[in-house]
Design a protein around this motif. Structure first.
Motif, PDB file in Angstrom:
ATOM      1  N   ALA A  67       0.830  -1.193   0.000  1.00  0.00           N
ATOM      2  CA  ALA A  67       0.000   0.000   0.000  1.00  0.00           C
ATOM      3  C   ALA A  67       0.868   1.248   0.000  1.00  0.00           C
ATOM      4  N   ARG A  68       1.976   1.166   0.665  1.00  0.00           N
ATOM      5  CA  ARG A  68       2.808   2.352   0.822  1.00  0.00           C
ATOM      6  C   ARG A  68       3.761   2.573  -0.360  1.00  0.00           C
ATOM      7  N   LEU A  69       4.349   1.500  -0.856  1.00  0.00           N
ATOM      8  CA  LEU A  69       5.397   1.650  -1.869  1.00  0.00           C
ATOM      9  C   LEU A  69       4.919   1.388  -3.292  1.00  0.00           C
ATOM     10  N   GLY A  70       3.874   0.565  -3.432  1.00  0.00           N
ATOM     11  CA  GLY A  70       3.411   0.236  -4.779  1.00  0.00           C
ATOM     12  C   GLY A  70       4.179  -0.931  -5.371  1.00  0.00           C
ATOM     13  N   ASP A  71       3.608  -1.514  -6.406  1.00  0.00           N
ATOM     14  CA  ASP A  71       4.113  -2.751  -6.977  1.00  0.00           C
ATOM     15  C   ASP A  71       5.537  -2.617  -7.519  1.00  0.00           C
TER      16      ASP A  71
END
Lengths: 288, 519
Positions: A266-270
């Motif tokens: 959620a915080r860093l992304g894929d």
């Protein structure tokens, strides 16, 4: 008080001031200097119109060119993002394994992952990713939940024992203080230590083996090599997260400590997760 | 005497000490007359060679194979390489260029201490381009007198036309000069096309613009002021001269007392020197000085006054060399003869025999006078640097190996109890050909093996690494060792890179760290 005074030697007028008998010649400024001075005045007129210049009460004049140093930074950042755009897109599309197989993508992903690691991961795993007691060393070849690229990615994305994430890796070792008595705990601890090195009291090993088979083998396996599905550590190797001697093992048997790691997707992304996975995999212990 | 053959010129040395203006006064123009003679000839040749080198060198081709540019002299900023014919320099080898600069410095000392300000007078770009600009000026406006007349004339269509054409021609030369500079920094034929079609980089146009401006302003407009006011060399070079350095000298021991009316003066029985005060030396001087005032800061020793004076002396039937290259020692010795060691004013009869030829006691220059400790020391230092550079260049490595030990963590314990250290290995392939080198662990580190990150093979003793031409290759290498073979917390071992085809070898001694307690 000043009066007109002509210097005898040079025939040039002085400024009229005198300090200890020394007078200053009133020579004209060199022409190139005067011209440069006028040129800077003309330049400044254009400058105050074109660029932010005069301070007002709460802001300043903006200048007709619309320049701002914040705007310049924003432009630079956008340009940097654009320059990396193609690589970022490729990293987004490919699996971590495919990224690692591509020399150029790997070096970019590892560099980018190293940067996010320094921001997000060093607080627990240390700046060299060497961990500490309770926080795994990511350089070695011992993995609680698996060291293949997609396994590392899964751990990073969803965390460990992180209740807010449905897909988090979860497992619970019971506290055996309620199940086993002190003697049994001492026996099984000695047996576990014996799997990777010498023990203090060899007579405890045999009974410990029985205790292990009855209580521990379900998760750690008959051969005590652990189970990555459950995050059950390999007890036969040279690496122990909470200490390797009998006392440390006994403590862990009585009331196990189990680490938790937040989910980062959620915080860093894929894309950033994949870069981090590539970085961690490349530290030297990554599994094929 | 053939007095009538000599035209007396109405030339004033505007920059001589007696006529010197205050520093902020408007510059007085100088209109150097064309000189002809041996030194002028020599200067034409030097000019042709120096300009030829500057304009043409970037166009020389030099085949280095498909992986390097084929320009003989190229400063490749983008790829950080400097090519000079068969030599290729990487940034870390810049010391060779520094060595060349040291040689240039000492060489300048050597030249100055022997032949004075030869650099200023013959090869300095300022001198060469001013000479070139004067050629153009003379072509359109005529020689000295015509130029003075044109300058003084009121503005007319003809004057405007001549001036516009002259300045345009100067600008063309200036653009070509600035233009030639950029070809040293990129492939010349490609850049020439790009430049003309407007596709070259902004920096190329900016460089040409700046150098065009400096060439035009320095060579066309400022001229001698650059040497007199802007350049530090006159001060430095003058400090390097001594009594045995050759400088352009007016030999007043034979020239004085100068006289415009030699016949009349001789008839009255007065002593008459060789100088007929024709001002030819002043008229040709590009610096606007009078060499007869003696050594002065403004003099760049271009020797054109020697040509002018020799020409006059020849027509008068007198010996050449009233103005000549001579040393202060010789000058002083001859001066002592002419003045009876300073006891009388210059008496030219004293330097001549009764039959009119020069006295045998006169000092003359000989090449041997240049051989003295100072020049030997300069030459020794100069050649020592040169030989060192040449030796270093001939024996330098074209395959280099650098190893950085991971600092954090210094070691990693593996699950089987072995200790692993990580290294960043940099292999420099400094030739423009691809090659495959073998990287191996030194045999003395028993029980150790290495794994190259991203490589399929693990725990090997040696591995092949493919190097791109003229590039640095960085690989990550993990070295593991069993605890049994390790003694202590730190031990040295060696990485060895070898090129099996050329036999080149590079070593790097690295450290292997282990924890204090091992199971």
């Amino acid at each position: 008080m000043s009066e007109k005074h002509i210097d005898e030697v040079s025939g040039v007028a002085t400024t009229g001031h005198e300090w200890d008998g020394i007078r200053e010649l009133d020579n004209p400024m060199p022409r190139w200097w005067v011209w440069t001075f006028y040129a800077t005045i003309i330049w400044s007129l254009g400058y105050v119109i074109a660029y932010p210049a005069w301070p007002l009460l709460t802001s300043a004049t903006q200048g007709v060119l619309g320049y701002s140093s914040r705007g310049e930074v924003r432009k630079d950042l956008t340009a940097a993002d654009d320059a990396m755009g193609a690589y970022r897109a490729a990293i987004k599309d490919k699996s971590v394994e495919a990224i690692l197989a591509d020399d150029q993508l790997r070096s970019i992903a590892v560099a980018a992952g190293g940067a996010s690691f320094k921001v997000n991961c060093v607080q627990c795993h240390g700046s060299g990713a060497a961990g500490s007691q309770g926080f795994p060393n990511l350089n070695d070849d011992d993995w609680l939940w698996g060291g293949k690229p997609d396994q590392i990615q899964q751990t990073l994305a969803h965390g460990i024992r992180f209740t807010k994430d449905d897909q988090t890796r979860d497992s619970l070792m019971p506290a055996f203080a309620d199940v086993l008595d002190s003697a049994q705990i001492a026996q099984v601890s000695t047996y576990v230590v014996s799997l990777s090195g010498p023990v203090k009291n060899a007579s405890l090993v045999e009974p410990g083996k029985t205790v292990f088979a009855e209580n521990c083998a379900a998760c750690h396996g008959d051969d005590a090599k652990g189970n990555k599905e459950l995050g059950a550590p390999n007890l036969t190797d040279a690496i122990a997260l909470y200490g390797a001697d009998e006392a440390a093992i006994a403590t862990q048997v009585r009331a196990p400590r189990m680490g938790a790691m937040p989910a980062w997707n959620a915080r860093l992304g894929d894309t950033a997760i994949k870069e981090l996975a590539a970085f961690v995999h490349s530290l030297g212990g990554g599994e094929k | 005497m053939q007095d009538q053959d000599v035209t007396r010129l109405d030339a004033v040395a505007t920059n001589s000490a007696a006529n010197r203006q205050p520093l902020y006064a408007r510059r007085k123009k100088i209109f150097p007359k064309r000189a002809s003679g041996a030194f002028r000839q020599f200067k034409w040749i030097v000019m042709a060679i120096t300009l030829g080198i500057y304009y043409l060198v970037p166009w020389i081709r030099w085949d280095r194979g498909p992986f390097a540019p084929d320009q003989a002299v190229l400063i490749d900023m983008a790829n950080r390489r400097f090519y000079f014919f068969f030599i290729e320099i990487w940034p870390q080898e810049f010391i060779y260029v520094a060595g060349l600069l040291v040689m240039a410095g000492i060489g300048l000392f050597l030249v100055t201490s022997t032949v004075g300000r030869a650099w200023c007078g013959y090869t300095c770009p300022q001198t060469v381009w001013v000479d070139l600009f004067l050629v153009i000026e003379r072509f359109f406006e005529g020689d000295r007198n015509a130029r003075i007349k044109l300058d003084a004339a009121p503005w007319s269509f003809t004057k405007l036309r001549i001036r516009v054409i002259k300045h345009l021609s100067w600008l063309v030369v200036a653009v070509l000069t600035g233009g030639a500079w950029i070809f040293y920094f990129a492939d010349a034929p490609t850049l020439a096309v790009d430049f003309v079609t407007g596709n070259a980089a902004f920096i190329a146009y900016a460089t040409v613009a700046v150098l065009t401006a400096t060439t035009y302003v320095f060579g066309g407009l400022m001229r001698e002021q650059v040497c007199t006011y802007m350049c530090p060399w006159p001060r430095i070079q003058a400090a390097m001269l001594d009594e045995t350095s050759l400088t352009v000298t007016y030999n007043d021991w034979r020239g004085e007392p100068r006289s415009r009316h030699t016949k009349k003066a001789a008839a009255t029985g007065a002593s008459v020197g060789d100088c007929v005060d024709c001002n030819a030396c002043v008229a040709v001087c590009p610096m606007g000085i009078d060499i007869r005032d003696g050594q002065q800061l403004e003099c760049i020793t271009c020797a054109l006054c020697i040509d002018a004076c020799d020409d006059v002396m020849g027509r008068l039937g007198k010996e050449h060399g009233l103005i000549s290259y001579s040393t202060l020692n010789d000058y002083d010795a001859n001066m002592a003869i002419a003045t009876r060691s300073g006891s009388c004013s210059i008496t030219p009869e004293l330097v001549r025999k009764p039959d009119g030829t020069f006295s045998d006691k006169l000092a003359h220059f000989h090449v041997r006078k240049l051989l003295r400790p100072r020049t030997f020391i300069y030459f020794g230092a100069w050649s020592a640097v040169g030989v060192s550079i040449a030796f270093a260049l001939a024996t330098r490595d074209r395959l280099e190996l650098n190893v950085l030990h991971d600092r954090n963590p210094q070691f990693v314990i593996l699950s089987d109890g072995a200790v692993r250290n990580g290294y960043t290995v940099k292999l420099l392939n400094m030739v423009p050909q691809p090659r495959t080198v073998v990287l191996k662990l030194d045999e003395s580190f028993e029980g150790a093996s290495m794994t190259v990150a991203g490589d399929d093979t693990a725990n090997v003793l040696e591995t092949e690494v493919v190097l791109e031409p003229d590039r640095l290759k960085t690989i990550k290498v993990f070295v593991r060792a069993d605890p049994e073979v390790l003694s202590g917390t730190s031990q040295s071992f060696t990485f060895v890179a070898t090129d099996p085809t050329t036999g080149e070898r590079a070593d790097y001694t690295a450290t292997f760290n282990a924890p204090e307690k091992l199971k």
